[in-house]
Write a protein that holds these residues in place. Structure first.
Motif, PDB file in Angstrom:
ATOM      1  N   HIS A 125     -40.274  19.025  -7.097  1.00 29.49           N
ATOM      2  CA  HIS A 125     -40.851  17.710  -6.793  1.00 29.49           C
ATOM      3  C   HIS A 125     -39.803  16.614  -7.012  1.00 29.49           C
ATOM      4  O   HIS A 125     -39.627  15.733  -6.163  1.00 29.49           O
ATOM      5  CB  HIS A 125     -42.087  17.457  -7.658  1.00 29.49           C
ATOM      6  N   PHE A 126     -39.115  16.672  -8.131  1.00 26.03           N
ATOM      7  CA  PHE A 126     -38.109  15.653  -8.451  1.00 26.03           C
ATOM      8  C   PHE A 126     -36.986  15.626  -7.416  1.00 26.03           C
ATOM      9  O   PHE A 126     -36.441  14.569  -7.112  1.00 26.03           O
ATOM     10  CB  PHE A 126     -37.532  15.879  -9.848  1.00 26.03           C
ATOM     11  N   LEU A 127     -36.640  16.793  -6.897  1.00 29.42           N
ATOM     12  CA  LEU A 127     -35.558  16.859  -5.899  1.00 29.42           C
ATOM     13  C   LEU A 127     -35.920  16.141  -4.601  1.00 29.42           C
ATOM     14  O   LEU A 127     -35.034  15.756  -3.842  1.00 29.42           O
ATOM     15  CB  LEU A 127     -35.186  18.309  -5.621  1.00 29.42           C
ATOM     16  N   THR A 128     -37.210  15.942  -4.343  1.00 34.70           N
ATOM     17  CA  THR A 128     -37.641  15.258  -3.115  1.00 34.70           C
ATOM     18  C   THR A 128     -37.653  13.742  -3.272  1.00 34.70           C
ATOM     19  O   THR A 128     -37.839  13.030  -2.284  1.00 34.70           O
ATOM     20  CB  THR A 128     -39.054  15.701  -2.676  1.00 34.70           C
ATOM     21  N   LEU A 129     -37.480  13.242  -4.478  1.00 35.36           N
ATOM     22  CA  LEU A 129     -37.597  11.811  -4.740  1.00 35.36           C
ATOM     23  C   LEU A 129     -36.306  11.072  -4.420  1.00 35.36           C
ATOM     24  O   LEU A 129     -35.212  11.612  -4.586  1.00 35.36           O
ATOM     25  CB  LEU A 129     -37.953  11.571  -6.215  1.00 35.36           C
ATOM     26  N   ASP A 130     -36.465   9.826  -3.992  1.00 35.83           N
ATOM     27  CA  ASP A 130     -35.312   8.930  -3.906  1.00 35.83           C
ATOM     28  C   ASP A 130     -35.088   8.382  -5.304  1.00 35.83           C
ATOM     29  O   ASP A 130     -36.025   7.942  -5.956  1.00 35.83           O
ATOM     30  CB  ASP A 130     -35.594   7.771  -2.941  1.00 35.83           C
ATOM     31  N   GLY A 131     -33.881   8.426  -5.772  1.00 36.71           N
ATOM     32  CA  GLY A 131     -33.600   7.904  -7.107  1.00 36.71           C
ATOM     33  C   GLY A 131     -33.576   8.997  -8.166  1.00 36.71           C
ATOM     34  O   GLY A 131     -33.751  10.176  -7.893  1.00 36.71           O
ATOM     35  N   ARG A 132     -33.362   8.539  -9.377  1.00 34.65           N
ATOM     36  CA  ARG A 132     -33.181   9.443 -10.500  1.00 34.65           C
ATOM     37  C   ARG A 132     -34.517   9.988 -11.007  1.00 34.65           C
ATOM     38  O   ARG A 132     -35.557   9.367 -10.857  1.00 34.65           O
ATOM     39  CB  ARG A 132     -32.468   8.729 -11.663  1.00 34.65           C
ATOM     40  N   ALA A 133     -34.438  11.140 -11.633  1.00 35.51           N
ATOM     41  CA  ALA A 133     -35.573  11.774 -12.302  1.00 35.51           C
ATOM     42  C   ALA A 133     -35.048  12.347 -13.618  1.00 35.51           C
ATOM     43  O   ALA A 133     -33.836  12.476 -13.801  1.00 35.51           O
ATOM     44  CB  ALA A 133     -36.171  12.869 -11.427  1.00 35.51           C
ATOM     45  N   ALA A 134     -35.958  12.689 -14.506  1.00 36.28           N
ATOM     46  CA  ALA A 134     -35.519  13.218 -15.800  1.00 36.28           C
ATOM     47  C   ALA A 134     -36.553  14.164 -16.390  1.00 36.28           C
ATOM     48  O   ALA A 134     -37.760  13.993 -16.205  1.00 36.28           O
ATOM     49  CB  ALA A 134     -35.247  12.084 -16.788  1.00 36.28           C
ATOM     50  N   GLN A 170     -27.386  23.372 -14.926  1.00 40.06           N
ATOM     51  CA  GLN A 170     -27.834  23.731 -13.574  1.00 40.06           C
ATOM     52  C   GLN A 170     -28.120  22.511 -12.718  1.00 40.06           C
ATOM     53  O   GLN A 170     -27.835  22.485 -11.524  1.00 40.06           O
ATOM     54  CB  GLN A 170     -29.101  24.594 -13.616  1.00 40.06           C
ATOM     55  N   LEU A 171     -28.718  21.494 -13.318  1.00 42.79           N
ATOM     56  CA  LEU A 171     -29.160  20.328 -12.562  1.00 42.79           C
ATOM     57  C   LEU A 171     -28.122  19.213 -12.494  1.00 42.79           C
ATOM     58  O   LEU A 171     -28.369  18.172 -11.870  1.00 42.79           O
ATOM     59  CB  LEU A 171     -30.472  19.800 -13.143  1.00 42.79           C
ATOM     60  N   ALA A 172     -26.963  19.421 -13.088  1.00 41.97           N
ATOM     61  CA  ALA A 172     -25.920  18.377 -13.105  1.00 41.97           C
ATOM     62  C   ALA A 172     -25.597  17.811 -11.723  1.00 41.97           C
ATOM     63  O   ALA A 172     -25.420  16.597 -11.588  1.00 41.97           O
ATOM     64  CB  ALA A 172     -24.664  18.889 -13.794  1.00 41.97           C
ATOM     65  N   PRO A 173     -25.514  18.623 -10.672  1.00 41.08           N
ATOM     66  CA  PRO A 173     -25.176  18.037  -9.370  1.00 41.08           C
ATOM     67  C   PRO A 173     -26.356  17.396  -8.636  1.00 41.08           C
ATOM     68  O   PRO A 173     -26.216  16.981  -7.489  1.00 41.08           O
ATOM     69  CB  PRO A 173     -24.632  19.226  -8.577  1.00 41.08           C
ATOM     70  N   THR A 174     -27.518  17.295  -9.277  1.00 40.78           N
ATOM     71  CA  THR A 174     -28.719  16.765  -8.614  1.00 40.78           C
ATOM     72  C   THR A 174     -29.043  15.367  -9.132  1.00 40.78           C
ATOM     73  O   THR A 174     -28.312  14.804  -9.978  1.00 40.78           O
ATOM     74  CB  THR A 174     -29.937  17.689  -8.851  1.00 40.78           C
ATOM     75  N   ASN A 175     -30.164  14.830  -8.731  1.00 43.69           N
ATOM     76  CA  ASN A 175     -30.661  13.538  -9.196  1.00 43.69           C
ATOM     77  C   ASN A 175     -31.435  13.641 -10.512  1.00 43.69           C
ATOM     78  O   ASN A 175     -31.973  12.640 -10.975  1.00 43.69           O
ATOM     79  CB  ASN A 175     -31.583  12.924  -8.128  1.00 43.69           C
ATOM     80  N   ILE A 176     -31.470  14.825 -11.116  1.00 44.13           N
ATOM     81  CA  ILE A 176     -32.286  15.048 -12.311  1.00 44.13           C
ATOM     82  C   ILE A 176     -31.420  15.136 -13.562  1.00 44.13           C
ATOM     83  O   ILE A 176     -30.520  15.967 -13.652  1.00 44.13           O
ATOM     84  CB  ILE A 176     -33.118  16.358 -12.168  1.00 44.13           C
ATOM     85  N   SER A 177     -31.735  14.273 -14.526  1.00 46.28           N
ATOM     86  CA  SER A 177     -31.079  14.325 -15.841  1.00 46.28           C
ATOM     87  C   SER A 177     -31.949  15.136 -16.779  1.00 46.28           C
ATOM     88  O   SER A 177     -33.165  15.123 -16.687  1.00 46.28           O
ATOM     89  CB  SER A 177     -30.909  12.914 -16.406  1.00 46.28           C
ATOM     90  N   VAL A 178     -31.298  15.817 -17.707  1.00 40.61           N
ATOM     91  CA  VAL A 178     -32.024  16.577 -18.736  1.00 40.61           C
ATOM     92  C   VAL A 178     -31.527  16.109 -20.086  1.00 40.61           C
ATOM     93  O   VAL A 178     -30.341  16.057 -20.341  1.00 40.61           O
ATOM     94  CB  VAL A 178     -31.792  18.102 -18.603  1.00 40.61           C
TER      95      VAL A 178
END
Length: 178
Positions: A125-134, A170-178
């Motif tokens: 779901h987060f990958l479909t969003l415009d902008g950052r997610a966490a 794993q998610l470093a190259p995406t819009n999602i911060s952990v």
């Protein structure tokens, strides 16, 4: 990542650390959703912070995690942050065969499995969003310096810490911060 203007889901948000996290996010101009097992606590949280959205949900139950995800993404399609905070801590004695492991809620399901599965559900779901997610996983210093009276709790928090580090990589190259 901005800490305002988000739609944030906080598990275990009806009291304690979860409610404190939800309150701070709400005061920072976020749309905040909380879930928890105790409807009375959720009601009290909503009384204290009227802008909160609440859902009674037990994240230790797989079907409830899926229901939470479906509800959150349907009712709040812009949800872009999950705070995996729900947790329980129980004293466990392996000297007696640890019968308390099987009484009531499972620390492993609540503290570890729920966070892993909710992350798996929300990442696409987060990958479909415009902008950052966490994804924010609440662990404990007991992951590093365990307390002998709560060995399962300590193990779940160590596992969640390890999972968080791997997920972050794993998610470093995406819009999602952990």
């Amino acid at each position: 990542m901005n800490i305002s203007g988000n739609t944030v889901l906080v598990t275990g948000g009806g009291a304690g650390i979860g409610l404190a996290i939800a309150t701070v996010f709400a005061r920072r101009g976020n749309d905040v959703i909380i879930c928890g097992r105790d409807e009375r606590r959720l009601h009290a949280a909503k009384q204290a912070v009227p802008s909160l959205h609440t859902l009674a949900c037990d994240v230790s139950v797989r079907s409830e995690r899926h229901r939470l995800f479906e509800w959150a993404t349907t009712e709040f399609p812009k949800v872009n942050m999950v705070v995996n905070n729900a947790g329980i801590q129980r004293e466990t004695s392996f000297l007696t065969g640890a019968p308390e492991l099987f009484d009531g809620e499972s620390e492993i399901e609540t503290n570890l499995t729920a966070s892993i599965e909710l992350s798996a559900l929300f990442v696409p779901h987060f990958l479909t969003l415009d902008g950052r997610a966490a994804i924010i996983n609440v662990t404990s210093g007991l992951a590093f310096i365990p307390l002998k009276s709560v060995p399962v709790y300590c193990a779940t928090k160590a596992g969640l810490h390890s999972f968080s580090m791997s997920l972050r990589s794993q998610l470093a190259p995406t819009n999602i911060s952990v």
